[in-house]
Design a protein around this motif. Structure first.
Motif, PDB file in Angstrom:
ATOM      1  N   ILE A 193       0.920  -1.408  -0.181  1.00 51.01           N
ATOM      2  CA  ILE A 193       0.142   0.230  -0.103  1.00 51.01           C
ATOM      3  C   ILE A 193       1.011   1.060   0.224  1.00 51.01           C
ATOM      4  O   ILE A 193       1.055   2.152  -0.826  1.00 51.01           O
ATOM      5  N   CYS A 194       1.353   1.135   0.933  1.00 51.31           N
ATOM      6  CA  CYS A 194       2.784   2.052   1.230  1.00 51.31           C
ATOM      7  C   CYS A 194       3.564   2.878   0.184  1.00 51.31           C
ATOM      8  O   CYS A 194       3.961   4.057  -0.825  1.00 51.31           O
ATOM      9  N   THR A 195       3.959   1.678  -1.206  1.00 51.74           N
ATOM     10  CA  THR A 195       5.488   1.891  -2.144  1.00 51.74           C
ATOM     11  C   THR A 195       3.944   2.198  -3.189  1.00 51.74           C
ATOM     12  O   THR A 195       4.913   2.847  -4.201  1.00 51.74           O
ATOM     13  N   ASP A 196       2.764   1.426  -3.095  1.00 53.24           N
ATOM     14  CA  ASP A 196       1.927   1.816  -4.489  1.00 53.24           C
ATOM     15  C   ASP A 196       2.011   3.309  -4.298  1.00 53.24           C
ATOM     16  O   ASP A 196       1.573   4.236  -5.452  1.00 53.24           O
ATOM     17  N   HIS A 197       1.554   3.736  -3.009  1.00 53.84           N
ATOM     18  CA  HIS A 197       1.997   5.867  -3.201  1.00 53.84           C
ATOM     19  C   HIS A 197       3.589   6.276  -3.599  1.00 53.84           C
ATOM     20  O   HIS A 197       3.504   7.596  -2.471  1.00 53.84           O
ATOM     21  N   HIS A 198       4.535   5.097  -4.001  1.00 57.99           N
ATOM     22  CA  HIS A 198       5.384   6.449  -3.431  1.00 57.99           C
ATOM     23  C   HIS A 198       6.193   6.848  -2.166  1.00 57.99           C
ATOM     24  O   HIS A 198       7.597   7.676  -2.504  1.00 57.99           O
ATOM     25  N   ILE A 199       6.034   6.411  -1.795  1.00 58.82           N
ATOM     26  CA  ILE A 199       6.670   6.091   0.066  1.00 58.82           C
ATOM     27  C   ILE A 199       7.762   5.068  -0.073  1.00 58.82           C
ATOM     28  O   ILE A 199       7.999   3.579  -0.709  1.00 58.82           O
ATOM     29  N   ALA A 200       9.173   6.305  -0.136  1.00 58.73           N
ATOM     30  CA  ALA A 200      10.267   5.005   0.146  1.00 58.73           C
ATOM     31  C   ALA A 200       9.774   3.767   1.138  1.00 58.73           C
ATOM     32  O   ALA A 200       9.633   2.959   1.797  1.00 58.73           O
ATOM     33  N   ARG A 201      10.781   2.655   0.444  1.00 51.58           N
ATOM     34  CA  ARG A 201      10.702   1.707   0.861  1.00 51.58           C
ATOM     35  C   ARG A 201      10.890   1.255   2.758  1.00 51.58           C
ATOM     36  O   ARG A 201      10.564   0.766   3.330  1.00 51.58           O
ATOM     37  N   VAL A 202      11.844   1.678   3.078  1.00 55.45           N
ATOM     38  CA  VAL A 202      12.523   2.039   4.405  1.00 55.45           C
ATOM     39  C   VAL A 202      11.248   2.274   4.990  1.00 55.45           C
ATOM     40  O   VAL A 202      11.361   2.191   6.429  1.00 55.45           O
ATOM     41  N   THR A 203      10.665   3.270   5.238  1.00 56.78           N
ATOM     42  CA  THR A 203       9.200   3.969   5.592  1.00 56.78           C
ATOM     43  C   THR A 203       8.435   3.410   5.570  1.00 56.78           C
ATOM     44  O   THR A 203       7.564   3.451   6.363  1.00 56.78           O
ATOM     45  N   ALA A 204       7.791   2.573   4.316  1.00 59.80           N
ATOM     46  CA  ALA A 204       6.727   0.873   4.721  1.00 59.80           C
ATOM     47  C   ALA A 204       7.023   0.448   5.743  1.00 59.80           C
ATOM     48  O   ALA A 204       6.426   0.489   6.114  1.00 59.80           O
TER      49      ALA A 204
END
Length: 432
Positions: free
Chosen positions: A255-266
């Motif tokens: 869900i997070c990476t689909d919103h272009h959020i960094a993997r480490v943040t996800a």
């Protein structure tokens, strides 16, 4: 030597302090059933990139594991009632680790991959909170809620620490060796815990052997157990809330990476949900000994429903952290609540069977959530629709527990003959 009272039966003292059972279960759950969910979260992209599988094909393996896990929990609950803890749990725990390790040998063949998921699922019933809760619940009366909460902190720490361990192993050795090492840990640690420490009170084993000698299992027959309204209300509630917690947990990184959020943040957001679940397990375990469990559970599950909405409807990182905290409240509470509330509405000798049924449906709810999120994403390229559906299921879960009525059994397992509908039996104000 003085005797002690356990689950309403006079027994001789255990040769070790009963809190060692809590410690052993706590450690074993750190490499327990939630590890599989985390492996899919952290290594899913490596598998899809390496083999060219779609996200739906990959997550179908997790769905298969979850379904088989539920069946395993159900069967192990009945087998434990008949054959005891160690004869059943030790080989099952070893199979759980074996299935994970074999994924590291997987060729580009979905059938082999799905077979590994199924093998791990067969043994997963022994490494989740179900059997551990049976052991701990049998040894504790007045502090049962707290003890159950503490062991489930291990489950929360699995979700907090394991993503970083798996990611570190992956960075250093690749995904194949990561599965091999994690599989070894997940098989070895529970086997040692069962073999060296965990066992049931003598009175429980005596009742089990007596029942088996007459060709029966301990507790009520399955048909009579399934007719109890309380069991179905608990089961439905846990099934529906697990669709939210397990389903969302399996997809947070995606869900997070689909919103272009960094993997480490996800990964950090995923870890936040697990950290929240740790606090929830401790607080809920403490409160279960003091508050009326259905009211407490309803409140927490409604907060969890709010977390589902936040996680599926926004792309703002600070808000996603807040949604993860709310989801973690439900993630931490559901196991404690299921294990505790069954002991207050179901006869103590049927506890293992009843918990097996509830955790079976809990696993099917998780499969429902995973499947719902994955399928709707494959159609709509969004988690919005699935999030709305899961929100409704979670609200229904919260309110279904309010129909349970007052406790039927006190903390020792004795049947309650008079009640105060809003207070636990061991409250100083009393039920009487």
């Amino acid at each position: 030597m003085a005797t002690t009272k356990t689950m309403g039966v006079q027994v001789s003292p255990d040769p070790i302090n009963k809190w060692w059972y809590v410690v052993s279960c706590f450690v074993a759950l750190m490499v327990g059933v939630n590890t599989v969910n985390i492996l899919f979260n952290v290594l899913g992209s490596a598998l899809t990139a390496g083999f060219g599988w779609s996200r739906l094909e990959l997550v179908s393996g997790l769905t298969l594991f979850t379904v088989v896990d539920g069946i395993s929990v159900l069967l192990i609950g009945f087998l434990v009632s008949r054959y005891g803890i160690r004869k059943v749990a030790i080989p099952a725990a070893a199979m759980f680790g074996l299935g994970i390790g074999l994924i590291g040998l997987s060729p580009n063949d979905l059938r082999f991959f799905y077979a590994c998921c199924a093998i791990s699922g067969v043994g997963a019933g022994a490494v989740g909170p179900s059997v551990y809760s049976v052991v701990v619940g049998a040894w504790f009366d007045d502090k049962r809620g707290l003890a159950l909460g503490i062991i489930n902190v291990g489950l929360g720490l699995c979700g907090t620490l394991m993503p970083f361990l798996i990611n570190g192993l992956f960075g250093a050795y690749g995904w194949r060796w990561t599965f091999a090492v994690v599989g070894l840990l997940c098989g070895l640690i529970p086997v040692v815990a069962y073999g060296a420490v965990l066992r049931m009170p003598r009175a429980w084993d005596t009742a089990r052997v007596t029942a088996r000698s007459s060709g029966k299992g301990i507790g009520e027959p399955l048909g009579a157990l399934l007719k109890q309204r309380s069991l179905w209300l608990i089961s439905i509630s846990i099934l529906l809330v697990s669709a939210a917690t397990y389903g969302m947990l399996s997809q947070i990184v995606a869900i997070c990476t689909d919103h272009h959020i960094a993997r480490v943040t996800a990964l950090s957001i995923l870890s936040t949900a697990s950290i929240s679940s740790i606090a929830s397990r401790l607080v809920v375990g403490y409160l279960l000994d003091r508050l009326f469990a259905p009211f407490l559970a309803c409140s927490i599950f409604l907060l969890c429903a709010a977390g589902v909405v936040v996680l599926t409807q926004t792309a703002q990182v600070p808000v996603l952290y807040g949604g993860a905290v709310l989801l973690g409240l439900g993630l931490g509470a559901e196991g404690d609540i299921a294990a505790y509330i069954i002991s207050r509405y179901i006869d103590k000798n049927s506890y293992a069977k009843a918990l097996g049924i509830v955790i079976f449906l809990f696993a099917q709810g998780g499969a429902l959530g995973v499947g719902l999120l994955s399928y709707t994403y494959s159609i709509t390229s969004s988690y919005t629709v699935a999030g709305a559906l899961i929100f409704v299921l979670t609200v229904l879960s919260a309110f279904s527990l309010l129909f349970l009525g007052p406790y039927r059994y006190d903390v020792t397992g004795a049947k309650v003959t008079s009640h105060h509908p809003a207070l636990p039996h061991n409250n100083p104000l009393g039920d009487h």
